[in-house]
Design a protein around this motif. Structure first.
Motif, PDB file in Angstrom:
ATOM      1  N   LYS A 480     -29.733  -8.704 -33.345  1.00  0.00           N
ATOM      2  CA  LYS A 480     -30.659  -9.855 -32.984  1.00  0.00           C
ATOM      3  C   LYS A 480     -29.512 -11.089 -33.276  1.00  0.00           C
ATOM      4  O   LYS A 480     -29.594 -11.886 -32.406  1.00  0.00           O
ATOM      5  N   GLN A 481     -29.024 -10.961 -34.451  1.00  0.00           N
ATOM      6  CA  GLN A 481     -27.977 -12.159 -34.832  1.00  0.00           C
ATOM      7  C   GLN A 481     -26.985 -12.239 -33.688  1.00  0.00           C
ATOM      8  O   GLN A 481     -26.674 -13.485 -33.503  1.00  0.00           O
ATOM      9  N   ALA A 482     -26.280 -11.418 -33.536  1.00  0.00           N
ATOM     10  CA  ALA A 482     -25.283 -11.335 -32.405  1.00  0.00           C
ATOM     11  C   ALA A 482     -25.745 -11.831 -31.205  1.00  0.00           C
ATOM     12  O   ALA A 482     -25.162 -12.718 -30.189  1.00  0.00           O
ATOM     13  N   SER A 483     -26.912 -11.348 -30.889  1.00  0.00           N
ATOM     14  CA  SER A 483     -27.424 -11.989 -29.455  1.00  0.00           C
ATOM     15  C   SER A 483     -27.821 -13.397 -29.428  1.00  0.00           C
ATOM     16  O   SER A 483     -27.624 -14.062 -28.540  1.00  0.00           O
ATOM     17  N   MET A 484     -28.454 -13.867 -30.621  1.00  0.00           N
ATOM     18  CA  MET A 484     -28.629 -15.123 -30.820  1.00  0.00           C
ATOM     19  C   MET A 484     -27.325 -15.901 -30.657  1.00  0.00           C
ATOM     20  O   MET A 484     -27.418 -17.070 -30.120  1.00  0.00           O
ATOM     21  N   LEU A 485     -26.350 -15.637 -31.253  1.00  0.00           N
ATOM     22  CA  LEU A 485     -24.982 -16.249 -31.267  1.00  0.00           C
ATOM     23  C   LEU A 485     -24.638 -16.620 -29.859  1.00  0.00           C
ATOM     24  O   LEU A 485     -24.221 -17.536 -29.495  1.00  0.00           O
ATOM     25  N   LEU A 486     -24.832 -15.389 -29.141  1.00  0.00           N
ATOM     26  CA  LEU A 486     -24.276 -15.692 -27.607  1.00  0.00           C
ATOM     27  C   LEU A 486     -25.160 -16.762 -26.749  1.00  0.00           C
ATOM     28  O   LEU A 486     -24.704 -17.372 -25.974  1.00  0.00           O
ATOM     29  N   THR A 487     -26.412 -17.017 -27.415  1.00  0.00           N
ATOM     30  CA  THR A 487     -27.283 -18.090 -26.516  1.00  0.00           C
ATOM     31  C   THR A 487     -26.276 -19.454 -26.714  1.00  0.00           C
ATOM     32  O   THR A 487     -26.759 -20.181 -26.080  1.00  0.00           O
ATOM     33  N   LEU A 488     -25.440 -19.658 -27.615  1.00  0.00           N
ATOM     34  CA  LEU A 488     -24.716 -20.942 -27.960  1.00  0.00           C
ATOM     35  C   LEU A 488     -23.726 -21.100 -27.043  1.00  0.00           C
ATOM     36  O   LEU A 488     -23.311 -22.119 -26.763  1.00  0.00           O
ATOM     37  N   PHE A 489     -23.314 -20.165 -26.173  1.00  0.00           N
ATOM     38  CA  PHE A 489     -22.465 -20.129 -25.051  1.00  0.00           C
ATOM     39  C   PHE A 489     -23.041 -20.121 -23.813  1.00  0.00           C
ATOM     40  O   PHE A 489     -23.784 -18.844 -23.391  1.00  0.00           O
ATOM     41  N   SER A 490     -22.618 -20.747 -23.000  1.00  0.00           N
ATOM     42  CA  SER A 490     -23.303 -21.039 -21.666  1.00  0.00           C
ATOM     43  C   SER A 490     -22.948 -19.722 -20.838  1.00  0.00           C
ATOM     44  O   SER A 490     -23.718 -19.532 -19.747  1.00  0.00           O
ATOM     45  N   CYS A 502     -22.784   1.224 -34.442  1.00  0.00           N
ATOM     46  CA  CYS A 502     -21.774  -0.003 -34.536  1.00  0.00           C
ATOM     47  C   CYS A 502     -22.155  -1.117 -33.274  1.00  0.00           C
ATOM     48  O   CYS A 502     -22.792  -0.645 -32.587  1.00  0.00           O
ATOM     49  N   LEU A 503     -21.518  -2.181 -33.419  1.00  0.00           N
ATOM     50  CA  LEU A 503     -21.822  -3.101 -32.457  1.00  0.00           C
ATOM     51  C   LEU A 503     -20.358  -3.648 -31.644  1.00  0.00           C
ATOM     52  O   LEU A 503     -19.278  -3.796 -32.254  1.00  0.00           O
ATOM     53  N   THR A 504     -20.450  -3.852 -30.576  1.00  0.00           N
ATOM     54  CA  THR A 504     -19.286  -4.373 -29.805  1.00  0.00           C
ATOM     55  C   THR A 504     -19.752  -5.450 -28.967  1.00  0.00           C
ATOM     56  O   THR A 504     -20.873  -5.839 -28.738  1.00  0.00           O
ATOM     57  N   LEU A 505     -18.730  -6.489 -29.103  1.00  0.00           N
ATOM     58  CA  LEU A 505     -18.723  -7.481 -28.102  1.00  0.00           C
ATOM     59  C   LEU A 505     -17.668  -7.602 -26.959  1.00  0.00           C
ATOM     60  O   LEU A 505     -16.599  -7.470 -27.397  1.00  0.00           O
ATOM     61  N   GLY A 506     -18.061  -7.814 -25.847  1.00  0.00           N
ATOM     62  CA  GLY A 506     -17.163  -7.829 -24.583  1.00  0.00           C
ATOM     63  C   GLY A 506     -17.532  -8.751 -23.385  1.00  0.00           C
ATOM     64  O   GLY A 506     -18.381  -9.868 -23.734  1.00  0.00           O
ATOM     65  N   TRP A 507     -16.638  -8.771 -22.862  1.00  0.00           N
ATOM     66  CA  TRP A 507     -16.660  -9.500 -21.361  1.00  0.00           C
ATOM     67  C   TRP A 507     -17.034  -8.827 -20.152  1.00  0.00           C
ATOM     68  O   TRP A 507     -16.226  -7.947 -19.743  1.00  0.00           O
ATOM     69  N   HIS A 508     -18.180  -8.888 -19.796  1.00  0.00           N
ATOM     70  CA  HIS A 508     -18.852  -7.879 -18.792  1.00  0.00           C
ATOM     71  C   HIS A 508     -18.805  -6.385 -19.130  1.00  0.00           C
ATOM     72  O   HIS A 508     -19.470  -6.155 -20.416  1.00  0.00           O
ATOM     73  N   SER A 509     -18.205  -5.601 -18.691  1.00  0.00           N
ATOM     74  CA  SER A 509     -18.148  -4.441 -18.966  1.00  0.00           C
ATOM     75  C   SER A 509     -17.363  -3.792 -19.661  1.00  0.00           C
ATOM     76  O   SER A 509     -17.134  -2.697 -20.411  1.00  0.00           O
ATOM     77  N   ARG A 510     -16.276  -4.676 -20.413  1.00  0.00           N
ATOM     78  CA  ARG A 510     -15.385  -4.090 -21.303  1.00  0.00           C
ATOM     79  C   ARG A 510     -15.308  -4.845 -22.530  1.00  0.00           C
ATOM     80  O   ARG A 510     -15.513  -5.928 -22.930  1.00  0.00           O
ATOM     81  N   PRO A 511     -15.614  -3.784 -23.653  1.00  0.00           N
ATOM     82  CA  PRO A 511     -15.607  -4.489 -25.061  1.00  0.00           C
ATOM     83  C   PRO A 511     -14.330  -4.770 -25.428  1.00  0.00           C
ATOM     84  O   PRO A 511     -13.440  -4.177 -25.151  1.00  0.00           O
ATOM     85  N   LEU A 512     -14.491  -5.733 -26.197  1.00  0.00           N
ATOM     86  CA  LEU A 512     -13.130  -6.656 -26.766  1.00  0.00           C
ATOM     87  C   LEU A 512     -12.949  -6.372 -28.361  1.00  0.00           C
ATOM     88  O   LEU A 512     -11.965  -6.213 -28.817  1.00  0.00           O
ATOM     89  N   ILE A 513     -14.106  -6.494 -28.997  1.00  0.00           N
ATOM     90  CA  ILE A 513     -14.076  -6.226 -30.468  1.00  0.00           C
ATOM     91  C   ILE A 513     -15.209  -5.427 -30.890  1.00  0.00           C
ATOM     92  O   ILE A 513     -16.263  -5.392 -30.190  1.00  0.00           O
ATOM     93  N   ALA A 514     -15.044  -4.692 -31.996  1.00  0.00           N
ATOM     94  CA  ALA A 514     -15.985  -3.743 -32.532  1.00  0.00           C
ATOM     95  C   ALA A 514     -16.345  -4.079 -33.892  1.00  0.00           C
ATOM     96  O   ALA A 514     -15.293  -4.138 -34.896  1.00  0.00           O
ATOM     97  N   ALA A 515     -17.508  -3.933 -34.562  1.00  0.00           N
ATOM     98  CA  ALA A 515     -17.838  -4.210 -35.725  1.00  0.00           C
ATOM     99  C   ALA A 515     -18.514  -3.062 -36.251  1.00  0.00           C
ATOM    100  O   ALA A 515     -19.278  -2.271 -35.524  1.00  0.00           O
ATOM    101  N   SER A 516     -18.211  -2.385 -37.457  1.00  0.00           N
ATOM    102  CA  SER A 516     -18.754  -1.234 -38.219  1.00  0.00           C
ATOM    103  C   SER A 516     -18.820  -1.322 -39.539  1.00  0.00           C
ATOM    104  O   SER A 516     -18.399  -2.304 -40.306  1.00  0.00           O
ATOM    105  N   ALA A 517     -19.895  -0.735 -40.239  1.00  0.00           N
ATOM    106  CA  ALA A 517     -20.006  -1.018 -41.578  1.00  0.00           C
ATOM    107  C   ALA A 517     -19.842   0.645 -42.301  1.00  0.00           C
ATOM    108  O   ALA A 517     -20.136   1.644 -41.702  1.00  0.00           O
ATOM    109  N   TRP A 518     -19.139   0.453 -43.531  1.00  0.00           N
ATOM    110  CA  TRP A 518     -18.839   1.980 -43.989  1.00  0.00           C
ATOM    111  C   TRP A 518     -19.527   2.004 -45.677  1.00  0.00           C
ATOM    112  O   TRP A 518     -19.489   0.901 -46.258  1.00  0.00           O
TER     113      TRP A 518
END
Length: 532
Positions: A480-490, A502-518
């Motif tokens: 939810k935090q990540a999704s809310m962040l994207l609302t700041l970008f048009s 794990c969560l990934t942030l990408g552009w259209h269908s291509r993931p560009l960075i991945a976040a994980s916790a261990w």
């Protein structure tokens, strides 16, 4: 046809003497054939005849139409006649302002010319075409220009791949000649966006590798990189996503603990931590004692920049009533840090935070214990509550240069596409320099100098699992935090996805960075082979 206004004879008996060419200026051979051409204009007329021949060959169906519709000048005045014919086959249009970024427009000289819908016949201006026809012609010409640029872009991609293959084979002379050809071809595309921009950076990297392989292109810790990092942070959501996602996971891991300690592997102005300090201040039951250890490069000017960042964070913590302590650890490389430098207490809940840093440890040779194995070993010995890891979702750690080049071309093309959505132009321009330095390191450097050894999430899962860590689910709050962040970008192209906790942030269908916790498993046999 301005240059001919006062010099070309139209065959009119009313022409003034000053407007007619002197007999001595007329070429004798062509005069004998019935054509009046000044000797000084032979080269220009020859060029126009060549263009007319090319146009007529490419548009034979239009010749019969011109025979009945075109208002011809006196054929004896061959210069004006050729210009009139060229106009009818290919009426000129003005160059639109949105093509001003092209550095060389000579290649479309046969498509556009400086005048618009005007020609000279019998020394008088004749208007042609309605506004609707002009708009149709303009659209047609722009389509031709766009098609030519696309063709040049496709050629650049093929040439870059051929050049990369030549580099891999060690055929540097061929690679060098291809680079020269590509640099010339770059003048025919818009290098301000799209494939032109990507090609410019990749051709520059190939040029550095072939012609100046000894030139430094590492992207280690430095004051310059901190500035570039800050602008990259402002220009696009990738680092903000990394910080917000990691902070949410750390906040949840610290729940119920009164003394917490964060070890940040790359402090970089401390941009990540004001949000965590404010979140801890609002925690039910009151905030804990927060210790922050920030690792960063030594200041080149002798200043204690880490301490200065700590003082600013301490002031913020004091303003929101959070007890705070800061310790800076100056190190040129992460592998130079030893666990005793961090002064971790057994009474503390510890969080290890690594934002795009662990891939820098993958370059050690097989003859000694790898840096990644060493660092993961002492992380595990600290028994942290959580280890947050954010890495580029790319595979740039391949030994074969062509494979690495292909993967990098695909990855950074997508990254540059996403940057086009940035409305902050100064930050965007500097952010591109940050990415360019990464590209340079991926493609130009080898051995210990190559630190940008990005690997995808699947490989990090295997490596961290083999090192004795188990994955932690980032949870719905982080999503939810990540999704809310994207609302700041048009821009609508950014997307957050969840993959096995794990969560990934990408552009259209291509993931560009991945976040994980261990989290470490203390009673686990370490598989050292999977750590390399």
């Amino acid at each position: 046809m301005g240059p001919y206004d006062s010099a070309i004879s139209t065959g009119s008996s009313t022409s003034s003497p000053s407007s007619a060419a002197k007999p001595s200026d007329i070429d004798g051979l062509l005069a004998g054939a019935g054509y009046k051409v000044r000797s000084t204009e032979l080269h220009q007329v020859a060029q126009r005849l060549e263009r007319l021949e090319t146009v007529m060959v490419n548009a034979p169906s239009e010749i019969s139409q011109l025979a009945s519709d075109v208002l011809h000048c006196n054929p004896s005045d061959i210069a004006s006649w050729v210009d009139s014919m060229l106009f009818e086959f290919n009426p000129p249009v003005s160059i639109p302002s949105d093509l001003s970024d092209f550095s060389d427009l000579t290649y479309i000289d046969s498509v556009v010319s400086p005048a618009i819908n005007q020609t000279v016949c019998n020394n008088s201006w004749v208007e042609h075409h309605t506004p609707e026809q002009q708009q149709q012609e303009l659209t047609h010409q722009l389509t031709v220009v766009t098609a030519m640029e696309e063709d040049s872009g496709i050629r650049l991609v093929h040439m870059m791949m051929t050049c990369a293959e030549s580099v891999q084979r060690g055929d540097l002379p061929l690679a060098g000649s291809l680079i020269e050809e590509m640099q010339a071809l770059l003048t025919r595309v818009n290098t301000g966006c799209g494939i032109g921009k990507v090609a410019r950076y990749f051709i520059d990297a190939l040029n550095r590798r072939v012609f100046t392989p000894q030139a430094p292109c590492a992207t280690g810790w430095s004051n310059e990189n901190e500035i570039l990092y800050h602008h990259f942070y402002e220009a696009c959501p990738y680092l903000k996503f990394a910080h917000f996602t990691a902070n949410q996971a750390i906040l949840e891991a610290f729940d119920g603990h009164d003394c917490v300690h964060v070890v940040d592997f790359n402090l970089m102005h401390g941009l990540q931590w004001p949000a965590l300090i404010q979140a801890l201040a609002l925690r039910p039951g009151g905030p804990p004692l927060l210790r922050l250890t920030g690792i960063g490069p030594p200041s080149p000017d002798g200043r204690d920049s880490l301490r200065e960042i700590g003082l600013r964070l301490a002031e913020l913590a004091r303003s929101v009533n959070v007890r705070f302590a800061f310790r800076g650890v100056a190190a040129s490389r992460l592998e130079d840090v030893k666990p005793w430098m961090l002064q971790v207490s057994p009474k503390e809940a510890v969080a290890i935070n690594s934002i795009m840093q662990l891939h820098r440890l993958l370059g050690s040779g097989p003859t000694r214990v790898s840096a990644i194995e060493t660092v993961l070993g002492w992380i595990r010995s600290l028994n942290p509550k959580i280890v947050t890891v954010v890495e580029q979702e790319a595979n740039h750690n391949q030994s074969e240069f062509l494979d690495r080049f292909t993967e990098a071309l695909y990855y950074y093309s997508t990254m540059f596409d996403s940057l086009e959505a940035c409305s902050l132009q100064p930050e965007k321009a500097v952010a591109e320099i940050y990415i360019q330095k990464e590209i340079c390191n991926v493609l130009c450097c080898e051995g210990s100098a190559r630190v940008e050894r990005h690997e995808p999430l699947a490989k990090w899962r295997n490596r961290l699992g083999a090192a004795g860590f188990r994955p932690l689910n980032l949870g719905s709050n982080a999503f939810k935090q990540a999704s809310m962040l994207l609302t700041l970008f048009s821009a609508e192209g950014y997307c957050v996805e969840e993959h096995d906790g794990c969560l990934t942030l990408g552009w259209h269908s291509r993931p560009l960075i991945a976040a994980s916790a261990w989290q470490p498993l203390l009673d686990t046999v370490i598989n050292h082979n999977n750590l390399l």
